[in-house]
Design a protein around this motif. Structure first.
Motif, PDB file in Angstrom:
ATOM      1  N   ASP A 171      49.247  28.245  41.885  1.00  0.00           N
ATOM      2  CA  ASP A 171      48.765  26.893  41.596  1.00  0.00           C
ATOM      3  C   ASP A 171      49.878  25.993  41.064  1.00  0.00           C
ATOM      4  N   GLY A 172      50.811  26.568  40.288  1.00  0.00           N
ATOM      5  CA  GLY A 172      51.849  25.772  39.649  1.00  0.00           C
ATOM      6  C   GLY A 172      53.102  25.584  40.477  1.00  0.00           C
ATOM      7  N   GLY A 173      53.141  26.125  41.698  1.00  0.00           N
ATOM      8  CA  GLY A 173      54.325  25.976  42.533  1.00  0.00           C
ATOM      9  C   GLY A 173      54.694  27.281  43.206  1.00  0.00           C
ATOM     10  N   LEU A 174      55.984  27.481  43.454  1.00  0.00           N
ATOM     11  CA  LEU A 174      56.472  28.689  44.107  1.00  0.00           C
ATOM     12  C   LEU A 174      56.875  29.708  43.049  1.00  0.00           C
ATOM     13  N   ALA A 175      56.185  30.831  43.019  1.00  0.00           N
ATOM     14  CA  ALA A 175      56.477  31.896  42.059  1.00  0.00           C
ATOM     15  C   ALA A 175      57.378  32.932  42.717  1.00  0.00           C
ATOM     16  N   GLU A 176      58.394  33.366  41.974  1.00  0.00           N
ATOM     17  CA  GLU A 176      59.291  34.410  42.444  1.00  0.00           C
ATOM     18  C   GLU A 176      59.403  35.480  41.359  1.00  0.00           C
ATOM     19  N   ILE A 218      50.348  31.915  19.760  1.00  0.00           N
ATOM     20  CA  ILE A 218      51.637  31.639  20.392  1.00  0.00           C
ATOM     21  C   ILE A 218      51.412  30.647  21.516  1.00  0.00           C
ATOM     22  N   ALA A 219      52.115  29.527  21.469  1.00  0.00           N
ATOM     23  CA  ALA A 219      52.026  28.523  22.522  1.00  0.00           C
ATOM     24  C   ALA A 219      53.321  28.531  23.330  1.00  0.00           C
ATOM     25  N   ASP A 220      53.187  28.827  24.607  1.00  0.00           N
ATOM     26  CA  ASP A 220      54.341  28.860  25.516  1.00  0.00           C
ATOM     27  C   ASP A 220      53.851  28.354  26.868  1.00  0.00           C
ATOM     28  N   VAL A 221      53.487  27.083  26.898  1.00  0.00           N
ATOM     29  CA  VAL A 221      52.815  26.492  28.061  1.00  0.00           C
ATOM     30  C   VAL A 221      53.735  25.470  28.716  1.00  0.00           C
ATOM     31  N   PHE A 222      54.027  25.703  29.982  1.00  0.00           N
ATOM     32  CA  PHE A 222      54.843  24.759  30.737  1.00  0.00           C
ATOM     33  C   PHE A 222      54.229  24.560  32.108  1.00  0.00           C
ATOM     34  N   SER A 223      54.173  23.316  32.521  1.00  0.00           N
ATOM     35  CA  SER A 223      53.717  22.938  33.857  1.00  0.00           C
ATOM     36  C   SER A 223      54.810  22.092  34.484  1.00  0.00           C
TER      37      SER A 223
END
Length: 288
Positions: A21-26, A152-157
């Motif tokens: 959903d957030g883009g291309l995952a590698e 713990i907050a580690d949220v990036f979009s």
């Protein structure tokens, strides 16, 4: 010889590439560790996981979050932890390995990413980890009052922290779910002139009386874009021990607190829902 064979196996492992959903995952295999992987989203490194050694934290900011998980309670005591942002579940794996019987909740909006990580980097079946595929703030709202030892907050979009996770209203929800002696730890990213970072310090100070910030000195001096880990609580923090651990990391960092941290914030004002903005876009050079 055995180590060379392990490296050969890791080098021959194929990367896994999927659209989420957030883009291309590698998922990129680690050439130094036979069952370790780095997760990238649209080229931005998100997580590093070693399935053979989940207590190994490869990223600088993750080690600092690990220090905070180590210090929030006496050694070996199980924790109740909420992770806002899942990535490859690195910190949840760390807590499960270092504090058996801990109960954890991961809130990760990207459902396709969750499926990918579960399939390719499966969690230990004995770990008490629940994963919810929903927005971080919406997921936090479902956690009962006073449940968590650590949030713990580690949220990036798109390599940016969403605006609605930067406000005093959001931190009010965090404080609601924390126990009276609980801690909030957030991975923040910023570069010169550090406007976002200073604003986040002011925002946390409006909600919590005790703060500390751990980061690379070059980031704190505004010389490069990078990560800083903010720690906040209603109780006194073990600043001396945190400082010692951060200073002896493979990439040594600095801890600021008290008057020095207030001076660093430099008169920044707290962020509210009405004024919130996403964290800044990292320069392209950060990921080269």
């Amino acid at each position: 010889m055995a180590r060379n064979k392990q490296r050969d196996r890791a080098a021959s492992a194929a990367s896994v590439v999927e659209t989420v959903d957030g883009g291309l995952a590698e998922l990129i295999p680690d050439r130094e560790r036979p069952r370790a992987w780095t997760l990238l989203i649209d080229g931005a490194p998100q997580s590093h996981v070693d399935l053979d050694d989940p207590a190994h934290l490869g990223f600088e900011y993750q080690r600092r979050l690990g220090h905070m998980a180590d210090l929030v309670a006496p050694p070996n005591r199980p924790l109740q932890v909420v992770h806002l942002g899942g990535g490859a579940f690195t910190l949840a794996r760390y807590v499960a390995a270092t504090r058996p019987r801990s109960t954890q909740q991961i809130v990760e909006l990207d459902g396709l990413l969750v499926q990918l990580v579960r399939r390719e980097l499966p969690l230990d079946q004995g770990a008490r980890i629940r994963v919810r595929s929903t927005d971080a703030r919406a997921g936090l709202a479902k956690v009962q009052d006073g449940w968590a030892d650590l949030v713990i907050a580690d949220v990036f979009s798109g390599a940016r922290t969403p605006a609605h996770l930067t406000s005093t209203e959001f931190l009010g929800e965090v404080r609601r779910v924390l126990r009276p002696d609980g801690w909030y730890a957030a991975n923040l990213a910023d570069g010169p002139p550090l406007t976002h970072l200073r604003g986040q310090i002011a925002t946390a100070a409006a909600v919590f009386p005790e703060l500390a910030l751990a980061a690379d000195p070059t980031v704190l001096r505004g010389r490069r874009f990078g990560n800083a880990v903010l720690l906040a609580s209603d109780r006194e923090l073990p600043v001396a021990e945190l400082t010692r651990r951060v200073a002896t990391d493979p990439h040594p960092g600095r801890v600021e607190h008290g008057r020095a941290l207030a001076d660093f914030a430099g008169g920044a004002v707290p962020v509210t829902d009405a004024s919130a903005k996403p964290s800044p876009v990292p320069p392209a050079s950060v990921f080269r």
